[in-house]
Design a protein around this motif. Structure first.
Motif, PDB file in Angstrom:
ATOM      1  N   PHE A  82      12.881  85.395  14.120  1.00  0.00           N
ATOM      2  CA  PHE A  82      13.204  86.261  12.979  1.00  0.00           C
ATOM      3  C   PHE A  82      12.343  87.507  12.874  1.00  0.00           C
ATOM      4  O   PHE A  82      12.642  88.409  12.110  1.00  0.00           O
ATOM      5  CB  PHE A  82      13.340  85.511  11.661  1.00  0.00           C
ATOM      6  CG  PHE A  82      12.128  84.816  11.154  1.00  0.00           C
ATOM      7  CD1 PHE A  82      11.844  83.537  11.560  1.00  0.00           C
ATOM      8  CD2 PHE A  82      11.301  85.421  10.230  1.00  0.00           C
ATOM      9  CE1 PHE A  82      10.736  82.867  11.065  1.00  0.00           C
ATOM     10  CE2 PHE A  82      10.206  84.770   9.735  1.00  0.00           C
ATOM     11  CZ  PHE A  82       9.910  83.495  10.157  1.00  0.00           C
ATOM     12  N   LEU A  83      11.314  87.570  13.701  1.00  0.00           N
ATOM     13  CA  LEU A  83      10.555  88.822  13.827  1.00  0.00           C
ATOM     14  C   LEU A  83      11.478  89.953  14.319  1.00  0.00           C
ATOM     15  O   LEU A  83      11.219  91.119  14.105  1.00  0.00           O
ATOM     16  CB  LEU A  83       9.442  88.575  14.850  1.00  0.00           C
ATOM     17  CG  LEU A  83       8.217  89.428  14.933  1.00  0.00           C
ATOM     18  CD1 LEU A  83       7.547  89.645  13.602  1.00  0.00           C
ATOM     19  CD2 LEU A  83       7.226  88.794  15.900  1.00  0.00           C
ATOM     20  N   ARG A  94      14.000  83.819   6.853  1.00  0.00           N
ATOM     21  CA  ARG A  94      12.633  83.945   6.372  1.00  0.00           C
ATOM     22  C   ARG A  94      12.437  83.102   5.123  1.00  0.00           C
ATOM     23  O   ARG A  94      11.408  82.457   4.948  1.00  0.00           O
ATOM     24  CB  ARG A  94      12.303  85.416   6.120  1.00  0.00           C
ATOM     25  CG  ARG A  94      10.904  85.546   5.578  1.00  0.00           C
ATOM     26  CD  ARG A  94      10.347  86.928   5.705  1.00  0.00           C
ATOM     27  NE  ARG A  94       9.146  86.986   4.919  1.00  0.00           N
ATOM     28  CZ  ARG A  94       7.987  87.440   5.339  1.00  0.00           C
ATOM     29  NH1 ARG A  94       7.857  87.915   6.536  1.00  0.00           N
ATOM     30  NH2 ARG A  94       6.946  87.451   4.546  1.00  0.00           N
ATOM     31  N   ILE A 145      -3.327  75.280  13.081  1.00  0.00           N
ATOM     32  CA  ILE A 145      -1.863  75.412  13.210  1.00  0.00           C
ATOM     33  C   ILE A 145      -1.264  74.119  13.775  1.00  0.00           C
ATOM     34  O   ILE A 145      -0.173  73.713  13.393  1.00  0.00           O
ATOM     35  CB  ILE A 145      -1.456  76.673  14.019  1.00  0.00           C
ATOM     36  CG1 ILE A 145       0.047  76.970  13.908  1.00  0.00           C
ATOM     37  CG2 ILE A 145      -1.812  76.576  15.480  1.00  0.00           C
ATOM     38  CD1 ILE A 145       0.475  77.552  12.630  1.00  0.00           C
ATOM     39  N   THR A 245      -4.946  85.341  15.114  1.00  0.00           N
ATOM     40  CA  THR A 245      -6.088  84.863  14.331  1.00  0.00           C
ATOM     41  C   THR A 245      -7.326  84.719  15.219  1.00  0.00           C
ATOM     42  O   THR A 245      -8.448  84.995  14.789  1.00  0.00           O
ATOM     43  CB  THR A 245      -5.729  83.530  13.628  1.00  0.00           C
ATOM     44  OG1 THR A 245      -4.436  83.671  13.031  1.00  0.00           O
ATOM     45  CG2 THR A 245      -6.721  83.189  12.549  1.00  0.00           C
ATOM     46  N   LEU A 248      -8.704  88.087  15.407  1.00  0.00           N
ATOM     47  CA  LEU A 248      -9.341  88.514  14.156  1.00  0.00           C
ATOM     48  C   LEU A 248     -10.741  87.899  14.031  1.00  0.00           C
ATOM     49  O   LEU A 248     -11.698  88.578  13.663  1.00  0.00           O
ATOM     50  CB  LEU A 248      -8.466  88.144  12.952  1.00  0.00           C
ATOM     51  CG  LEU A 248      -9.049  88.497  11.581  1.00  0.00           C
ATOM     52  CD1 LEU A 248      -9.355  89.988  11.466  1.00  0.00           C
ATOM     53  CD2 LEU A 248      -8.108  88.084  10.457  1.00  0.00           C
ATOM     54  N   PRO A 286      -6.069  93.224  14.826  1.00  0.00           N
ATOM     55  CA  PRO A 286      -5.719  92.296  15.918  1.00  0.00           C
ATOM     56  C   PRO A 286      -4.343  92.589  16.519  1.00  0.00           C
ATOM     57  O   PRO A 286      -4.097  92.280  17.662  1.00  0.00           O
ATOM     58  CB  PRO A 286      -5.703  90.925  15.250  1.00  0.00           C
ATOM     59  CG  PRO A 286      -6.415  91.088  13.950  1.00  0.00           C
ATOM     60  CD  PRO A 286      -6.239  92.511  13.539  1.00  0.00           C
ATOM     61  N   THR A 290       3.414  97.977  16.570  1.00  0.00           N
ATOM     62  CA  THR A 290       4.714  97.307  16.580  1.00  0.00           C
ATOM     63  C   THR A 290       5.777  98.382  16.760  1.00  0.00           C
ATOM     64  O   THR A 290       5.441  99.570  16.832  1.00  0.00           O
ATOM     65  CB  THR A 290       4.922  96.448  15.315  1.00  0.00           C
ATOM     66  OG1 THR A 290       6.118  95.682  15.475  1.00  0.00           O
ATOM     67  CG2 THR A 290       5.027  97.269  14.043  1.00  0.00           C
ATOM     68  N   ARG A 292      10.022  99.736  15.961  1.00  0.00           N
ATOM     69  CA  ARG A 292      11.305  99.626  15.281  1.00  0.00           C
ATOM     70  C   ARG A 292      12.285 100.502  16.059  1.00  0.00           C
ATOM     71  O   ARG A 292      11.879 101.347  16.847  1.00  0.00           O
ATOM     72  CB  ARG A 292      11.216 100.154  13.838  1.00  0.00           C
ATOM     73  CG  ARG A 292      10.364  99.291  12.900  1.00  0.00           C
ATOM     74  CD  ARG A 292      10.980  97.929  12.645  1.00  0.00           C
ATOM     75  NE  ARG A 292      10.237  97.160  11.646  1.00  0.00           N
ATOM     76  CZ  ARG A 292       9.280  96.286  11.928  1.00  0.00           C
ATOM     77  NH1 ARG A 292       8.914  96.079  13.187  1.00  0.00           N
ATOM     78  NH2 ARG A 292       8.684  95.614  10.966  1.00  0.00           N
ATOM     79  N   SER A 345       1.411  94.318   8.854  1.00  0.00           N
ATOM     80  CA  SER A 345       2.669  95.035   8.722  1.00  0.00           C
ATOM     81  C   SER A 345       2.956  95.298   7.230  1.00  0.00           C
ATOM     82  O   SER A 345       2.039  95.203   6.393  1.00  0.00           O
ATOM     83  CB  SER A 345       3.803  94.253   9.398  1.00  0.00           C
ATOM     84  OG  SER A 345       4.997  94.966   9.400  1.00  0.00           O
ATOM     85  N   HIS A 349       9.120  92.385   7.037  1.00  0.00           N
ATOM     86  CA  HIS A 349       8.483  91.556   8.071  1.00  0.00           C
ATOM     87  C   HIS A 349       7.002  91.332   7.815  1.00  0.00           C
ATOM     88  O   HIS A 349       6.295  90.869   8.711  1.00  0.00           O
ATOM     89  CB  HIS A 349       8.705  92.174   9.459  1.00  0.00           C
ATOM     90  CG  HIS A 349      10.133  92.109   9.897  1.00  0.00           C
ATOM     91  ND1 HIS A 349      10.669  90.999  10.500  1.00  0.00           N
ATOM     92  CD2 HIS A 349      11.142  92.994   9.760  1.00  0.00           C
ATOM     93  CE1 HIS A 349      11.955  91.215  10.747  1.00  0.00           C
ATOM     94  NE2 HIS A 349      12.264  92.426  10.304  1.00  0.00           N
ATOM     95  N   LEU A 352       4.063  86.465   7.576  1.00  0.00           N
ATOM     96  CA  LEU A 352       4.273  85.247   6.784  1.00  0.00           C
ATOM     97  C   LEU A 352       3.019  84.382   6.752  1.00  0.00           C
ATOM     98  O   LEU A 352       2.849  83.555   5.861  1.00  0.00           O
ATOM     99  CB  LEU A 352       5.426  84.463   7.427  1.00  0.00           C
ATOM    100  CG  LEU A 352       6.055  83.362   6.629  1.00  0.00           C
ATOM    101  CD1 LEU A 352       6.692  83.889   5.356  1.00  0.00           C
ATOM    102  CD2 LEU A 352       7.106  82.658   7.462  1.00  0.00           C
ATOM    103  N   LEU A 356      -2.683  82.232   5.243  1.00  0.00           N
ATOM    104  CA  LEU A 356      -3.376  81.241   6.066  1.00  0.00           C
ATOM    105  C   LEU A 356      -4.471  81.922   6.898  1.00  0.00           C
ATOM    106  O   LEU A 356      -5.608  81.435   6.969  1.00  0.00           O
ATOM    107  CB  LEU A 356      -2.363  80.548   6.989  1.00  0.00           C
ATOM    108  CG  LEU A 356      -2.935  79.552   7.981  1.00  0.00           C
ATOM    109  CD1 LEU A 356      -3.632  78.401   7.263  1.00  0.00           C
ATOM    110  CD2 LEU A 356      -1.836  78.999   8.897  1.00  0.00           C
TER     111      LEU A 356
END
Ligand code: HEM
Length: 420
Positions: A82-83, A94, A145, A245, A248, A286, A290, A292, A345, A349, A352, A356
């Motif tokens: 779904f990205l 989503r 995760i 992560t 990061l 990190p 991106t 589009r 972002s 998008h 999500l 966390l």
């Protein structure tokens, strides 16, 4: 004779130059100043904060990368990740995944994250130094995760290996390796898929309180996720959520060690940990970029945009836009409420897993700042990954005199910049 195809403009070729891995920001700054612009037909480069933010929120910009005129021919089976979907299909998926996430209550994971992080930071005490990537940055998000998804502990090394191989495939489709998914990455994807197919079957037969079971159960307005959607989501969560992560955490430790005054400030006031996380996200993103794809003709600033153009959004450059962040190259964990960085972002998008990631890394930084005694970077101890997009050290070797024991878990996670 037909003219030669236009050479890749020097500054775009330079984007993929390994020489910039250490510190890409002076060069990215030049690209930002020049942007928005069209280096050649089919590509528009955008690096200024306001314009990057606007493109991310613009419904005329599609996340379906394979619509781009420049898009390399996809290799291997396409996944409905779904990205890469646009509303309304994106919104539907989503919402279902977010529902499953909400059920698993990210905030409730804090004590377990603290326990894992304390154990890992405790490993820094060895006489041979401590390699932060292998010792902390990789295993912490991976264990979290895996626990969240319901992946058994003993399988986590397999997933770590696949995840690292797949992340190289996330570089944008420019430069000499454009569109080529390495054999390693393709194999890793196939292994991931086979693994989760089995796990989904097991959870269907015997549900647990984990994300895979919740993904199987979520339903909204009669919509459910089918096995393929769940599979794709698991791969996305592990890949997009893990490597990022890791980077990061490693970027954060590195920034703190290179700015001992900021490390000391965090040590003296650990409630600054969430603010430190935001500053690292801004200072050393990190996810550096991106893309589009333009659906319609238009303009971004003075740059012309044609349908099918790929729009390259330089998130890391936008985060250092001096028009938005004063003295942007200064690392300062006390910047306070500031305009949002774009590292997660923006728009439909927006990451999500931001909640966390923020929680995990705040706990890791709080413990890293307070437990090791005199942590310092080993000279020559930093080696960067080859990845252009998912940016972070591959190796980060530090020395420390000793590690203090972690305080009892009851003291709880950091509460925010103004607590205590
Ligand atoms: C520091 C850590 C992270 C960073 C920097 C990060 C960054 C991003 C970015 C930039 C995007 C959007 C890309 C775009 O707009 O084209 C994104 C989307 C996403 N991230 Fe993260 N992410 C992080 C951690 C996580 C974690 C821990 C998870 C989940 C476990 C996660 C799950 C997702 C998902 C599912 C999406 C897709 C959202 C959508 O398309 O609607 N991320 N992330």
């Amino acid at each position: 004779m037909p003219p030669d195809p236009p050479a890749l403009p020097e500054e775009i070729a330079e984007l993929t130059d390994p020489g910039h891995r250490e510190d890409p920001y002076p060069y990215l700054g030049k690209l930002r100043e020049r942007s928005p612009y069209r280096p050649f037909d089919g590509l528009v480069v955008v690096g200024r904060h306001a314009q990057v933010s606007a493109v991310l929120r613009d419904p005329a910009m599609s996340a379906a990368r394979d619509r781009a005129a420049l898009s390399p021919t996809p290799q291997g089976p396409r996944t409905r990740n779904f990205l890469h979907l646009d509303p309304p299909e994106h919104t539907r998926y989503r919402r279902l995944v977010a529902g499953a996430f909400a059920r698993r209550q990210v905030a409730g994971l804090a004590p377990r994250i603290r326990e894992i992080a304390a154990e890992l930071v405790g490993g820094a005490a060895g006489p041979g130094g401590f390699e932060v990537v292998d010792g902390l940055a990789y295993p912490l998000p991976l264990r979290v995760i895996c626990e969240l998804l319901g992946v058994p502990f003993e399988d986590r090394d397999l997933l770590q290996d696949w995840s690292a191989k797949l992340s190289e495939a996330l570089d944008p489709p420019i430069g000499p390796a454009a569109g080529r998914m390495t054999t390693d990455a393709a194999r890793a994807r196939a292994a991931f898929v086979a693994y989760f197919r089995k796990l989904i079957e097991q959870r269907r037969d015997a549900p647990r309180d984990d994300l895979v079971s919740h993904l199987l159960q979520v339903e909204e307005d009669g919509q459910r996720l089918d096995d393929h959607d769940i599979l794709t989501t698991c791969v996305l969560l592990l890949n997009a959520g893990h490597e990022t992560t890791v980077n990061l955490i490693a970027n954060a430790v590195l920034a703190l060690l290179r700015h001992p005054d900021q490390l000391e400030r965090l040590r003296a006031d650990p409630s600054l940990a969430p603010a430190a996380v935001e500053e690292v996200l801004r200072y050393d993103a990190p996810v550096q970029m991106t893309t589009r794809v333009a659906r319609r003709a238009g303009t971004i600033g003075a740059a012309e945009v044609r349908p099918g153009d790929m729009v390259l959004l330089l998130l890391g450059a936008a985060n250092r836009d001096p028009g938005v962040f004063p003295d942007p190259d200064r690392f300062d964990i006390g910047r306070g409420p500031a305009p949002a960085h774009l590292s997660f972002s923006a728009g439909p998008h927006f990451c999500l897993g931001a909640g966390l990631a923020r929680l995990e890394v705040a706990i890791a930084l709080e413990l890293f700042a307070t437990l090791p005694v005199r942590p310092r970077l080993r000279p020559g101890g930093v080696v960067y990954k080859r990845n252009l997009n998912l940016r972070g050290p591959d190796r980060l070797l530090i020395d420390t005199d000793a590690v203090r024991p972690a305080p009892p878990a009851a003291e709880g996670p950091p509460q925010g910049p103004h607590h205590g």
